[in-house]
Design a protein around this motif. Structure first.
Motif, PDB file in Angstrom:
ATOM      1  N   ASN A 102      10.419 -21.774  29.929  1.00  0.00           N
ATOM      2  CA  ASN A 102      10.207 -21.647  31.364  1.00  0.00           C
ATOM      3  C   ASN A 102       9.420 -22.867  31.822  1.00  0.00           C
ATOM      4  O   ASN A 102       8.253 -23.017  31.465  1.00  0.00           O
ATOM      5  N   PRO A 103      10.038 -23.777  32.612  1.00  0.00           N
ATOM      6  CA  PRO A 103       9.344 -25.011  32.983  1.00  0.00           C
ATOM      7  C   PRO A 103       8.076 -24.776  33.778  1.00  0.00           C
ATOM      8  O   PRO A 103       7.185 -25.616  33.816  1.00  0.00           O
ATOM      9  N   ASN A 104       7.967 -23.601  34.413  1.00  0.00           N
ATOM     10  CA  ASN A 104       6.775 -23.321  35.217  1.00  0.00           C
ATOM     11  C   ASN A 104       5.562 -22.965  34.364  1.00  0.00           C
ATOM     12  O   ASN A 104       4.467 -22.773  34.889  1.00  0.00           O
ATOM     13  N   LYS A 105       5.767 -22.828  33.029  1.00  0.00           N
ATOM     14  CA  LYS A 105       4.631 -22.581  32.138  1.00  0.00           C
ATOM     15  C   LYS A 105       3.642 -23.750  32.205  1.00  0.00           C
ATOM     16  O   LYS A 105       2.440 -23.570  32.009  1.00  0.00           O
ATOM     17  N   LEU A 106       4.170 -24.951  32.451  1.00  0.00           N
ATOM     18  CA  LEU A 106       3.319 -26.126  32.612  1.00  0.00           C
ATOM     19  C   LEU A 106       3.468 -26.595  34.052  1.00  0.00           C
ATOM     20  O   LEU A 106       4.505 -27.118  34.434  1.00  0.00           O
ATOM     21  N   SER A 107       2.436 -26.390  34.865  1.00  0.00           N
ATOM     22  CA  SER A 107       2.513 -26.764  36.270  1.00  0.00           C
ATOM     23  C   SER A 107       2.581 -28.278  36.414  1.00  0.00           C
ATOM     24  O   SER A 107       2.195 -29.027  35.509  1.00  0.00           O
ATOM     25  N   ILE A 108       3.055 -28.735  37.566  1.00  0.00           N
ATOM     26  CA  ILE A 108       3.202 -30.168  37.794  1.00  0.00           C
ATOM     27  C   ILE A 108       1.846 -30.877  37.725  1.00  0.00           C
ATOM     28  O   ILE A 108       1.735 -31.957  37.132  1.00  0.00           O
ATOM     29  N   ASP A 109       0.813 -30.263  38.284  1.00  0.00           N
ATOM     30  CA  ASP A 109      -0.494 -30.927  38.256  1.00  0.00           C
ATOM     31  C   ASP A 109      -1.064 -30.997  36.846  1.00  0.00           C
ATOM     32  O   ASP A 109      -1.620 -32.014  36.430  1.00  0.00           O
ATOM     33  N   ARG A 110      -0.891 -29.920  36.080  1.00  0.00           N
ATOM     34  CA  ARG A 110      -1.357 -29.948  34.684  1.00  0.00           C
ATOM     35  C   ARG A 110      -0.530 -30.930  33.862  1.00  0.00           C
ATOM     36  O   ARG A 110      -1.058 -31.617  32.975  1.00  0.00           O
ATOM     37  N   GLY A 111       0.764 -30.978  34.126  1.00  0.00           N
ATOM     38  CA  GLY A 111       1.626 -31.918  33.422  1.00  0.00           C
ATOM     39  C   GLY A 111       1.218 -33.353  33.683  1.00  0.00           C
ATOM     40  O   GLY A 111       1.216 -34.193  32.774  1.00  0.00           O
ATOM     41  N   LEU A 112       0.847 -33.655  34.938  1.00  0.00           N
ATOM     42  CA  LEU A 112       0.412 -35.005  35.283  1.00  0.00           C
ATOM     43  C   LEU A 112      -0.844 -35.386  34.508  1.00  0.00           C
ATOM     44  O   LEU A 112      -0.937 -36.494  33.956  1.00  0.00           O
ATOM     45  N   ILE A 113      -1.812 -34.481  34.449  1.00  0.00           N
ATOM     46  CA  ILE A 113      -3.061 -34.772  33.735  1.00  0.00           C
ATOM     47  C   ILE A 113      -2.780 -34.969  32.244  1.00  0.00           C
ATOM     48  O   ILE A 113      -3.382 -35.842  31.603  1.00  0.00           O
ATOM     49  N   ARG A 114      -1.869 -34.172  31.699  1.00  0.00           N
ATOM     50  CA  ARG A 114      -1.514 -34.321  30.286  1.00  0.00           C
ATOM     51  C   ARG A 114      -0.894 -35.699  30.023  1.00  0.00           C
ATOM     52  O   ARG A 114      -1.231 -36.362  29.036  1.00  0.00           O
ATOM     53  N   ILE A 115      -0.007 -36.138  30.912  1.00  0.00           N
ATOM     54  CA  ILE A 115       0.600 -37.458  30.764  1.00  0.00           C
ATOM     55  C   ILE A 115      -0.466 -38.545  30.871  1.00  0.00           C
ATOM     56  O   ILE A 115      -0.455 -39.526  30.116  1.00  0.00           O
ATOM     57  N   LEU A 116      -1.411 -38.369  31.794  1.00  0.00           N
ATOM     58  CA  LEU A 116      -2.507 -39.336  31.939  1.00  0.00           C
ATOM     59  C   LEU A 116      -3.312 -39.447  30.652  1.00  0.00           C
ATOM     60  O   LEU A 116      -3.592 -40.555  30.176  1.00  0.00           O
ATOM     61  N   LEU A 117      -3.681 -38.309  30.069  1.00  0.00           N
ATOM     62  CA  LEU A 117      -4.526 -38.330  28.872  1.00  0.00           C
ATOM     63  C   LEU A 117      -3.828 -39.017  27.705  1.00  0.00           C
ATOM     64  O   LEU A 117      -4.443 -39.803  26.968  1.00  0.00           O
ATOM     65  N   ILE A 118      -2.535 -38.744  27.536  1.00  0.00           N
ATOM     66  CA  ILE A 118      -1.807 -39.365  26.428  1.00  0.00           C
ATOM     67  C   ILE A 118      -1.631 -40.860  26.678  1.00  0.00           C
ATOM     68  O   ILE A 118      -1.859 -41.687  25.774  1.00  0.00           O
ATOM     69  N   SER A 119      -1.241 -41.241  27.888  1.00  0.00           N
ATOM     70  CA  SER A 119      -1.040 -42.657  28.211  1.00  0.00           C
ATOM     71  C   SER A 119      -2.337 -43.439  28.057  1.00  0.00           C
ATOM     72  O   SER A 119      -2.360 -44.556  27.525  1.00  0.00           O
ATOM     73  N   GLU A 120      -3.414 -42.832  28.536  1.00  0.00           N
ATOM     74  CA  GLU A 120      -4.740 -43.457  28.440  1.00  0.00           C
ATOM     75  C   GLU A 120      -5.128 -43.695  26.983  1.00  0.00           C
ATOM     76  O   GLU A 120      -5.567 -44.796  26.611  1.00  0.00           O
ATOM     77  N   SER A 121      -4.961 -42.681  26.139  1.00  0.00           N
ATOM     78  CA  SER A 121      -5.333 -42.827  24.729  1.00  0.00           C
ATOM     79  C   SER A 121      -4.421 -43.830  24.019  1.00  0.00           C
ATOM     80  O   SER A 121      -4.872 -44.588  23.148  1.00  0.00           O
TER      81      SER A 121
END
Length: 331
Positions: A127-146
């Motif tokens: 279910n794609p809504n398990k990960l909200s768009i805002d949480r998904g964005l922060i997750r992408i930020l953390l990985i890209s940053e690291s």
């Protein structure tokens, strides 16, 4: 647009009639149940309950498709929101099946549920809504940053294992970015924001734009890591490495501030990122000129790294501009 007057029955029940032609097309009859979705922008979305968007099927004839063309077809169907993707050919070659299995590993959700000589069926099990768009964005930020921080560290310390790890993490960013893109496409198709979502339609659009910039930042972090491995321990002057590390620290802070300026609606922080990008551009120009004193092979490799750092700064500026536009659109 049709206008309806609200009526009140009893003491507290509000009643509004539905457009007759729409009700007929939707198959609504007396006793039918409809679903109502209050939206964060104050609107109310009404959908027939028996008309879900959750069972969309797509048949793709993949005859003569291979390599990147086949990958793009599958990813395109995934992004379009199809829950079941049926791939057919007579027969499906072994090379095609290898590509299909590989792409399933690079997408969040799709799994092979049936496979024959002439058919492969993929089903999205998440279910794609398990990960909200805002949480998904922060997750992408953390990985890209690291990834970016570790890529610079791998360059300075000649840590090949760390560089390989950075390169591998790029796939995770791609997976999350495609999932977020799929979620946004679903919002556009249904005009419905996920339940318990605090973002408006405009917010979702801006988050999608910023996620695209972060995905490109991860690509450049991977490029820096790959070049670090290709240098294979060649001696780089300490002062050059120190200058690269210092400017990289400034740029990664710009990335963080650009995203924060969007999530916090902080226009001052966004403008600060734009100002810093102009300063960084001049710093990188001087750094690039200092590479001319090095041997040609090292100078070329480090020049590509400096270019990637500059592009990451540019993506930060892009995100800051999105934040400013988002802020000014709000009442």
């Amino acid at each position: 647009m049709e206008l309806r007057k609200v009526q009140i029955t009893g003491k507290s029940t509000f009643i509004v009639s539905l457009p007759k032609e729409w009700a007929k097309r939707a198959g609504i009859r007396q006793g039918s149940t409809i679903a109502m979705f209050p939206q964060s922008d104050g609107s109310l979305l009404i959908n027939p309950k028996d008309n879900p968007q959750s069972n969309k099927n797509k048949i793709l004839n993949i005859k003569n498709l291979c390599g990147e063309t086949l990958k793009r077809e599958i990813i395109g169907a995934y992004l379009a929101g199809y829950n079941i993707i049926e791939l057919i050919a007579n027969p499906i070659s072994s090379d095609q099946k290898i590509i299909i299995r590989d792409i399933c590993q690079k997408l969040i959700g799709p799994e092979i549920i049936e496979e024959t000589a002439n058919k492969v069926i993929l089903q999205d099990l998440i279910n794609p809504n398990k990960l909200s768009i805002d949480r998904g964005l922060i997750r992408i930020l953390l990985i890209s940053e690291s990834m970016y921080e570790d890529a610079i560290k791998a360059l300075k310390t000649n840590n090949i294992d760390l560089a390989k790890d950075v390169s591998a993490r790029d796939d995770e960013v791609d997976r999350l970015y495609l999932l977020l893109s799929k979620q946004f496409n679903s919002i556009l198709q249904t005009s419905k924001l996920p339940e318990k979502n605090e973002l408006s339609m405009v917010d979702a659009f801006n988050y999608r734009l910023v996620a695209g910039n972060l995905e490109r930042i991860a690509d450049h972090a991977k490029k820096i890591a790959d070049i670090s491995m290709s240098l294979n321990g060649k001696k780089i002057p300490d002062n050059i490495l120190e200058n690269i590390q210092q400017v990289s620290l400034q740029v990664i802070n710009m990335v963080k501030d650009a995203v924060r300026s969007l999530t916090r609606s902080d226009i001052e922080m966004a403008n600060k990122v734009l100002e810093e990008n102009n300063i960084i551009s001049n710093t990188l120009l001087r750094l690039d000129q200092s590479l001319l004193e090095l041997s040609a092979d090292i100078a070329v490799s480090l020049g590509i790294i400096v270019d990637s750092i500059g592009r990451i700064g540019g993506y930060s500026a892009n995100m800051a501009e999105v934040a400013i536009n988002s802020f000014l659109m709000k009442p």
